[in-house]
Design an enzyme around this catalytic site. Structure first.
Site, PDB file in Angstrom:
ATOM      1  N   THR A   1       3.968   5.490  -5.548  1.00  0.00           N
ATOM      2  CA  THR A   1       2.536   6.063  -6.081  1.00  0.00           C
ATOM      3  C   THR A   1       2.326   7.229  -5.593  1.00  0.00           C
ATOM      4  O   THR A   1       2.043   8.540  -5.510  1.00  0.00           O
ATOM      5  CB  THR A   1       2.128   5.472  -6.709  1.00  0.00           C
ATOM      6  OG1 THR A   1       1.212   4.837  -5.278  1.00  0.00           O
ATOM      7  CG2 THR A   1       1.396   4.628  -7.577  1.00  0.00           C
ATOM      8  N   GLU A   2       2.721   7.532  -4.276  1.00  0.00           N
ATOM      9  CA  GLU A   2       2.811   8.398  -3.123  1.00  0.00           C
ATOM     10  C   GLU A   2       3.035   8.575  -1.938  1.00  0.00           C
ATOM     11  O   GLU A   2       2.263   8.569  -1.105  1.00  0.00           O
ATOM     12  CB  GLU A   2       0.870   8.470  -2.901  1.00  0.00           C
ATOM     13  CG  GLU A   2       0.120   8.303  -3.319  1.00  0.00           C
ATOM     14  CD  GLU A   2      -1.257   7.616  -2.607  1.00  0.00           C
ATOM     15  OE1 GLU A   2      -1.464   7.942  -1.523  1.00  0.00           O
ATOM     16  OE2 GLU A   2      -2.330   7.027  -3.327  1.00  0.00           O
ATOM     17  N   LEU A   3       4.374   8.740  -2.337  1.00  0.00           N
ATOM     18  CA  LEU A   3       5.778   9.056  -1.622  1.00  0.00           C
ATOM     19  C   LEU A   3       6.115  10.435  -0.090  1.00  0.00           C
ATOM     20  O   LEU A   3       5.492  11.161  -1.240  1.00  0.00           O
ATOM     21  CB  LEU A   3       7.038   8.568  -1.510  1.00  0.00           C
ATOM     22  CG  LEU A   3       8.444   8.221  -1.095  1.00  0.00           C
ATOM     23  CD1 LEU A   3       7.763   7.457  -0.241  1.00  0.00           C
ATOM     24  CD2 LEU A   3      10.229   8.675  -1.783  1.00  0.00           C
TER      25      LEU A   3
END
Length: 741
Positions: A618-620
Site C-alpha cells: 500500500t505504501e511501497l
C-alpha cells in the site's frame, strides 16, 4: 518535504561565496544585511541589526552584520523576506541559511519555511529544512523546495525555537539548485554471492573468531538444527547441512550481551547482505524474549533481523543490511533477551545476495500467475478465411493495479500529472483523506483537497484507495480528538464514519479502516474494552459503504526487522478481528523497506497468504543515495510482489523528488528527469505487456499466452485489414476470442 541536516559553517562560507559568484543568482535581496534591514521584516515579532552580541562573543561569520528576531512569543515568529515574483514554479531551489540562537535555550529546532498563496487564496506552508541550532556556534540550515503551482504571493521565513529565544541569522541564500551528477553503478564484478563472511560459523575451530560482547560467557554445545533456515535456503540453494554445534551464552547481565565478531574488512559498499541464524533462549525466560542480530557500524546501530521467542524451540532469524559509506569498524553481535536469560546461537550466516539469479525464478513464477492462454478463433465464409493470414497482437494495458500516492499540491504541476496518468492506474492520497486533514479543528471541515484529487482520478479512469478513516498511533491523532471524554470521543468517531463514508459512498474501492494497529493503540486504549472499538469501526464502515473492501494496514510486516509486526502477529490480529465479526477484506503491507531480500519478503507473503485475503503493498518505497542501487531495490520488490499469487495490487508511496516520505527514494527528480529507479519501473511495466505475431493455422486459430489486460489484434489478408479489441481476464482455462471476418 525532505529535510537536510546541518553541516559545518566553514563549508557554508565557501558554498556561499561560490554559488553567488556562479551566475546562479541568489534571489534573496540584501542577504548579508550590508544594507541595514532593508527587504527584511519580523514575522509576528521585532527584528534588529547587530555587528556583535553577548559581550562581543557572537560575531557575524560571512559579512559585517547579522540580524536577530527578538521578542518572540510563538514558535512561528521569526525573520522573513517576501520573494514574490523572484521564485519560479517547477524549478528546484536550494536554500542555505546560517543561524544560531540566543537567550533562554541552549539548543532548539530552527526551521526554514516557505508560505505560498495562490490566486484563489489557497495557502500552503512548505517545510524546507530543519536543524538543531545552538547558542554556541553558527549552524548551517540547508534544504530544497519546489513550487508546483503559480504563487501570487511567496514569503520565506526562519522560525522554530520556543518563545523567548532569539533567532540569529547571518545570511540566507536561495538559488536554483544545481543538478547532481548521476550516480555511477557499483561494481559487483568480483563478488562471490552466497559465501558466508562469518568466520568459523560451524564452530569446528572452537570459538576462534568469536568474542563475548560484555562480560558474559561463551561455550560450545551440541544439539542445534542441521538444516539451513528456510529463508537462507531459498537464497543459497542446495547446501551442506549445519554442524549441529551452537554457542551458549551464559552470565548475561545486560540485554545487549552476546556473541560477536568483527567483519569490517569483509564488507563491500552498496552490496546487499542477507542475515540468517537459528536462535533459542534458556528456561530462565519470563514472557516473550526479543532476539536481534545487530551490527555496530562505527557508532551506529544497524538492525540485521529480529524474532520473538515464546518458548524453548529454535527460531529462524532472518534480515538484511547494506552499508553505503566506508566504516572504520563493523561488528556483528546477537543480543536482546532479558538479563539473566541464556542465549543460544547456531549457524550464523551473512552472505551477499545474488538478486539477478532470483529474478530468473520470479519470471517463471510471474508467467504462471499473471498470464493466460488465449485462442483467437477466426471465422467467416470459406472464401474470407485465408489460412496463413498474418496476425499481430499488441497489449495496450496491463490490468494489474500499479498505483501511487499523490498530494493536492502535486496536481498543480502538469508534468507530475502527465507522468502519473501515463504510468499508474490506481491512486492513494498522502494526507488529504486523513482525519487530521479533513477536520483539523472540531467542526471545521476541509474536503476540498480530497475532492479535487478524486476529480482528477475520475477524469483519467484511475481507481482510488481511501487512506485512512482512523489512525491508531497516538502521535497522528489531532489534539481536539485527544481532549474529548470517552462519550464525546465515541460520538466524534461515529460522526467521522458517517461524514466520510456517506460523502464518498462508492467512490473509494478500498478503505484502510484503522491504520497501524500493530504499532498504536490510541482508540483501543480509550474505548477498546468498553466498546470493542476496532470491530465497531470495521462493522460501521461496511454498513455505510458495502461496496468498499476494508483493509488492515501496517509496516515492517515483510522485512523481519520488527517483532511487533511479524507476519504471525499480523495474522493473529486479523483472525482476532474476524472472530469478533469485523469484515476485514484485505491485508495492507505498507512496504517502507530497506535493502530488501526476495526470500525474506516472499516468506512473509507466503505466511500472510494462508488467510486467503487479497494482499496489497500500500505504501511501497525504497531508499538509496545511489540511484542504481535504489533501482535494484525497487525491482526486487516489484518482482516479488507481482510474482506472488496472493498479491493483488502495488501502490508506490510517491515518485517525485521533494514529495516523498523518505529521502533518496524518488523515481523522478524534482525538475522532471526520470532517474535510474524510474527507468527501471518503466522497463518492468514494458516487460509486463505481451505482444505476439504469426500466422493463422489450418484450424483458423492463432494461439498465444499473455498478461491480463486489454489488447488489440490486427489481421492482414491479401484484400483487407481487420482490427479488434479484446480483454484477457484472470482465469485457468484458455480464453477463446471469436473474430468474424
Amino acid at each position: 518535504m525532505a529535510d537536510k541536516q546541518s553541516s559545518s559553517a566553514g563549508a557554508y562560507e565557501e558554498a556561499n561565496t561560490r554559488c553567488i559568484g556562479d551566475g546562479d543568482e541568489n534571489i534573496i535581496l540584501n542577504p548579508h544585511f550590508d544594507d541595514d534591514l532593508n527587504n527584511w521584516s519580523g514575522r509576528g515579532c521585532k527584528i534588529a541589526l547587530h555587528d556583535s552580541m553577548g559581550d562581543g562573543k557572537i560575531r557575524p561569520l560571512s559579512g559585517k552584520f547579522f540580524a536577530s528576531a527578538t521578542e518572540r512569543t510563538q514558535n512561528w515568529n521569526g525573520i522573513q523576506q517576501e520573494i514574490t515574483g523572484r521564485v519560479q514554479r517547477k524549478l528546484a531551489y536550494e536554500v542555505t541559511a546560517l543561524v544560531r540562537i540566543f537567550g533562554n535555550a541552549t539548543t532548539a529546532d530552527v526551521r526554514a519555511t516557505l508560505w505560498v498563496q495562490a490566486a484563489n487564496g489557497r495557502e500552503q506552508y512548505i517545510g524546507i529544512a530543519k536543524s538543531q541550532a545552538t547558542d554556541k556556534d553558527w549552524m548551517q540550515l540547508q534544504g530544497k523546495f519546489l513550487l508546483n503551482g503559480v504563487a501570487s504571493k511567496a514569503v520565506i521565513f526562519i522560525e522554530g525555537p520556543p518563545a523567548g529565544t532569539d533567532i540569529l541569522l547571518d545570511s540566507l541564500v536561495v538559488k536554483h539548485a544545481e543538478k547532481l551528477p548521476p550516480s555511477t553503478p557499483p561494481d559487483f564484478e568480483n563478488v562471490i554471492y552466497g559465501v558466508n563472511i562469518i568466520n568459523n560459523s560451524n564452530l569446528s575451530d572452537g570459538l576462534n573468531g568469536w568474542f563475548p560482547l560484555g562480560p558474559c560467557t561463551l561455550t560450545i554445545a551440541n544439539g542445534s538444527p542441521h538444516m539451513i533456515p528456510p529463508m537462507a535456503k531459498d537464497s543459497l540453494g542446495p547446501h551442506e547441512p549445519l554442524s549441529g554445534r551452537y554457542i551458549l551464552v551464559t552470565n548475561r547481565t545486560q540485554t545487549w550481551m552476546g556473541p560477536a565478531q568483527t567483519i569490517t574488512d569483509k564488507l563491500e559498499l552498496y552490496l546487499t547482505y542477507q542475515v540468517s541464524a537459528w536462535v533459542r533462549v534458556g528456561s530462565q525466560r519470563n514472557g516473550p524474549q526479543n532476539i536481534n542480530v545487530s551490527l555496530g557500524v562505527d557508532s551506529q546501530w544497524v538492525n540485521g533481523g529480529q524474532v520473538e521467542a515464546y518458548d524453548d524451540r529454535w527460531y529462524e532469524i532472518g534480515g538484511s543490511f547494506r552499508i553505503e559509506k566506508k566504516p572504520s569498524r563493523v561488528i556483528v553481535y546477537i543480543q536482546g533477551p532479558s538479563s539473566g536469560v541464556d542465549l543460544m546461537v547456531a549457524g550464523l550466516q551473512i552472505f551477499p545476495v545474488d538478486r539477478k539469479a532470483r529474478f530468473k525464478h520470479l519470471k517463471k513464477q510471474t508467467d504462471k500467475v499473471r498470464k493466460r492462454d488465449v485462442v483467437l478463433k477466426v471465422s467467416g465464409s470459406e472464401t474470407d478465411i485465408p489460412w496463413g493470414a498474418f496476425v499481430k497482437v499488441k497489449q495496450m494495458q496491463n490490468s494489474f493495479p500499479f498505483g501511487s500516492c499523490i498530494n493536492r499540491t502535486n496536481i498543480d504541476n502538469e508534468d507530475f500529472v502527465d507522468f502519473f496518468v501515463k504510468n499508474f492506474n490506481w491512486a492513494v492520497f498522502g494526507n488529504e483523506l486523513k482525519w487530521y486533514w479533513t477536520e483539523p479543528q472540531q467542526g471545521n471541515f476541509n474536503y476540498t483537497d480530497a475532492d479535487e484529487l478524486l476529480d482528477l482520478c475520475e477524469k483519467n479512469g484511475i481507481e482510488a484507495r481511501g487512506h485512512c478513516i482512523f489512525w491508531e498511533v497516538d502521535g497522528a491523532v489531532q489534539s481536539w480528538v485527544k481532549s474529548l471524554n470517552n462519550n464525546d470521543l465515541m460520538t466524534a468517531i461515529q460522526n467521522r464514519l458517517n461524514g466520510l463514508l456517506t460523502r464518498y459512498k462508492g467512490k473509494f474501492r478500498h478503505y484502510d479502516v484503522n491504520n497501524e494497529m500493530l504499532h498504536g493503540s490510541f482508540y483501543q486504549d480509550r474505548l477498546g474494552k468498553e466498546k470493542n472499538i476496532r470491530v465497531y469501526m470495521f462493522k460501521t464502515a461496511h454498513q455505510l459503504d458495502p461496496s468498499a473492501t476494508l483493509f488492515v494496514n501496517d509496516y515492517h510486516v515483510e522485512d523481519g526487522t520488527d517483532t511487533r509486526a511479524s507476519p504471525e502477529m499480523y495474522i493473529e490480529q486479523i483472525l482476532g478481528l474476524q472472530d469478533q465479526g469485523a469484515p476485514v477484506g484485505g491485508i495492507g503491507i505498507q512496504g517502507h523497506i530497506d535493502n530488501p531480500v526476495g526470500p525474506i519478503v516472499c516468506s512473509a507473503l507466503d505466511k500472510m497468504g494462508t488467510l486467503g485475503l487479497p494482499i496489497w503493498f500500500t505504501e511501497l518505497d525504497v531508499s538509496s543515495d545511489n540511484e542504481y542501487v535504489r533501482a535494484d531495490d525497487l525491482e526486487v520488490m516489484l518482482r516479488e510482489a507481482y510474482a506472488h499469487p496472493a498479491v493483488e495490487g502495488i501502490m508506490l508511496w510517491g515518485f517525485w523528488e521533494l514529495f516523498m516520505f523518505r529521502d533518496n527514494s524518488c523515481l523522478v527528480n524534482a525538475e522532471g528527469d526520470v532517474n535510474e529507479a524510474g527507468m527501471r519501473y518503466l522497463a518492468l511495466k514494458e516487460e509486463w505487456l505481451s505482444h505476439a505475431h504469426g500466422h493463422i493455422d489450418d484450424q483458423g486459430e492463432f494461439k498465444f499466452r499473455g498478461f491480463h489486460g486489454t489488447y488489440t489484434v490486427e489481421i492482414f489478408t491479401l484484400t483487407k485489414k481487420l482490427s479488434q479489441k479484446f480483454t484477457v481476464d484472470e482465469g485457468d482455462s484458455p480464453l477463446v476470442v471469436n473474430i468474424d471476418l
